[in-house]
Design a protein around this motif. Structure first.
Motif, short mmCIF file in Angstrom:
data_model
loop_
_atom_site.label_atom_id
_atom_site.label_comp_id
_atom_site.label_asym_id
_atom_site.label_seq_id
_atom_site.Cartn_x
_atom_site.Cartn_y
_atom_site.Cartn_z
N ILE A 153 -16.72 -3.72 -13.29
CA ILE A 153 -15.43 -4.28 -12.88
C ILE A 153 -14.71 -3.29 -11.97
CG2 ILE A 153 -13.14 -4.97 -13.67
CD1 ILE A 153 -14.57 -6.10 -16.21
N MET A 154 -14.67 -2.03 -12.37
CA MET A 154 -13.94 -1.02 -11.60
C MET A 154 -14.62 -0.73 -10.26
SD MET A 154 -12.63 1.48 -14.63
CE MET A 154 -11.60 2.48 -13.57
N GLN A 155 -15.95 -0.68 -10.23
CA GLN A 155 -16.67 -0.36 -8.99
C GLN A 155 -16.57 -1.48 -7.97
OE1 GLN A 155 -20.60 0.52 -10.33
NE2 GLN A 155 -20.05 2.53 -11.10
N SER A 156 -16.37 -2.70 -8.43
CA SER A 156 -16.36 -3.82 -7.50
C SER A 156 -14.97 -4.08 -6.92
CB SER A 156 -16.87 -5.08 -8.20
OG SER A 156 -15.96 -5.47 -9.21
N SER A 157 -14.02 -3.22 -7.25
CA SER A 157 -12.65 -3.48 -6.80
C SER A 157 -11.84 -2.21 -6.75
CB SER A 157 -12.01 -4.46 -7.77
OG SER A 157 -11.91 -3.81 -9.03
N HIS A 158 -10.56 -2.38 -6.53
CA HIS A 158 -9.63 -1.27 -6.47
C HIS A 158 -8.70 -1.26 -7.67
CE1 HIS A 158 -7.49 -4.72 -4.82
NE2 HIS A 158 -6.42 -4.15 -5.28
N TRP A 159 -9.06 -1.97 -8.73
CA TRP A 159 -8.15 -2.06 -9.88
C TRP A 159 -7.89 -0.70 -10.48
CZ3 TRP A 159 -12.20 -5.95 -10.34
CH2 TRP A 159 -11.81 -7.14 -9.74
N GLY A 209 -8.63 -14.15 -5.36
CA GLY A 209 -9.80 -13.41 -4.87
C GLY A 209 -10.33 -12.46 -5.93
N CYS A 210 -9.41 -11.85 -6.67
CA CYS A 210 -9.80 -10.96 -7.76
C CYS A 210 -10.56 -11.75 -8.82
CB CYS A 210 -8.57 -10.33 -8.41
SG CYS A 210 -7.61 -9.24 -7.33
N ASP A 237 -14.84 -15.43 -18.46
CA ASP A 237 -13.62 -16.21 -18.28
C ASP A 237 -12.54 -15.26 -17.79
OD1 ASP A 237 -11.89 -18.50 -18.45
OD2 ASP A 237 -11.04 -17.60 -20.26
N VAL A 238 -11.92 -15.58 -16.65
CA VAL A 238 -10.90 -14.73 -16.07
C VAL A 238 -9.59 -15.49 -16.03
CG1 VAL A 238 -10.25 -13.33 -14.07
CG2 VAL A 238 -12.67 -13.62 -14.64
N ASN A 239 -8.53 -14.90 -16.59
CA ASN A 239 -7.22 -15.52 -16.62
C ASN A 239 -6.26 -14.66 -15.82
OD1 ASN A 239 -4.49 -16.14 -17.43
ND2 ASN A 239 -5.38 -17.35 -19.08
N LEU A 240 -5.88 -15.15 -14.65
CA LEU A 240 -5.02 -14.39 -13.75
C LEU A 240 -3.63 -14.15 -14.35
CD1 LEU A 240 -4.57 -13.04 -11.01
CD2 LEU A 240 -4.03 -15.28 -10.07
N ILE A 277 -14.48 -10.95 -9.83
CA ILE A 277 -14.86 -10.54 -11.18
C ILE A 277 -15.90 -11.51 -11.76
CG2 ILE A 277 -14.06 -10.29 -13.55
CD1 ILE A 277 -11.39 -9.30 -12.35
N LYS A 278 -15.63 -12.80 -11.63
CA LYS A 278 -16.57 -13.80 -12.16
C LYS A 278 -17.95 -13.61 -11.54
CE LYS A 278 -13.63 -17.62 -13.54
NZ LYS A 278 -13.26 -19.02 -13.31
N HIS A 279 -17.99 -13.38 -10.24
CA HIS A 279 -19.26 -13.24 -9.54
C HIS A 279 -20.01 -11.98 -9.97
CE1 HIS A 279 -22.20 -13.50 -6.33
NE2 HIS A 279 -21.92 -12.24 -6.04
N VAL A 280 -19.34 -10.84 -9.90
CA VAL A 280 -20.00 -9.56 -10.15
C VAL A 280 -20.41 -9.42 -11.62
CG1 VAL A 280 -19.68 -7.06 -10.14
CG2 VAL A 280 -18.87 -8.41 -8.23
N VAL A 281 -19.49 -9.71 -12.52
CA VAL A 281 -19.81 -9.56 -13.94
C VAL A 281 -20.82 -10.62 -14.37
CG1 VAL A 281 -18.85 -9.60 -16.28
CG2 VAL A 281 -17.59 -8.48 -14.44
N GLY A 282 -20.67 -11.83 -13.85
CA GLY A 282 -21.57 -12.91 -14.21
C GLY A 282 -23.01 -12.68 -13.82
#
Length: 87
Positions: A62-68, A17-18, A36-39, A22-27
């Motif tokens: 990236i930070m605003q779209s999640s809780h990372w 899900g992460c 490119d996201v590598n889990l 990330i791909k959606h928001v940053v893209g």
């Protein structure tokens, strides 16, 4: 156009899900041409036009779209390691 590539470490990324988020928001950012996201390595590589979007903006999105809890620049960490400093 000033094409750049930056790699970030997302310390708390731990699920598919992460990766999708990330791909959606940053893209969708203006100026981003590839994501490119590598889990397994917790790395996010972004290709972008530096005249349109900057590294700080990428980190913010990236930070605003999640809780990372931590986003860092891999290049900064590698540079610091080469120089014997902490990142």
């Amino acid at each position: 156009m000033s094409q750049s590539k930056e790699t970030f470490i997302i310390e708390c990324m731990n699920c598919g899900g992460c990766v999708s988020a990330i791909k959606h928001v940053v893209g969708q950012l203006d100026g981003v041409t590839g994501v490119d996201v590598n889990l397994s390595s917790k790395e996010v590589s972004v290709e972008f036009d530096a005249n349109v979007v900057d590294i700080q903006r990428l980190k913010e999105v990236i930070m605003q779209s999640s809780h990372w809890c931590f986003v860092s620049s891999v290049q900064k960490a590698k540079r610091a390691k080469r120089l014997g400093m902490s990142a």
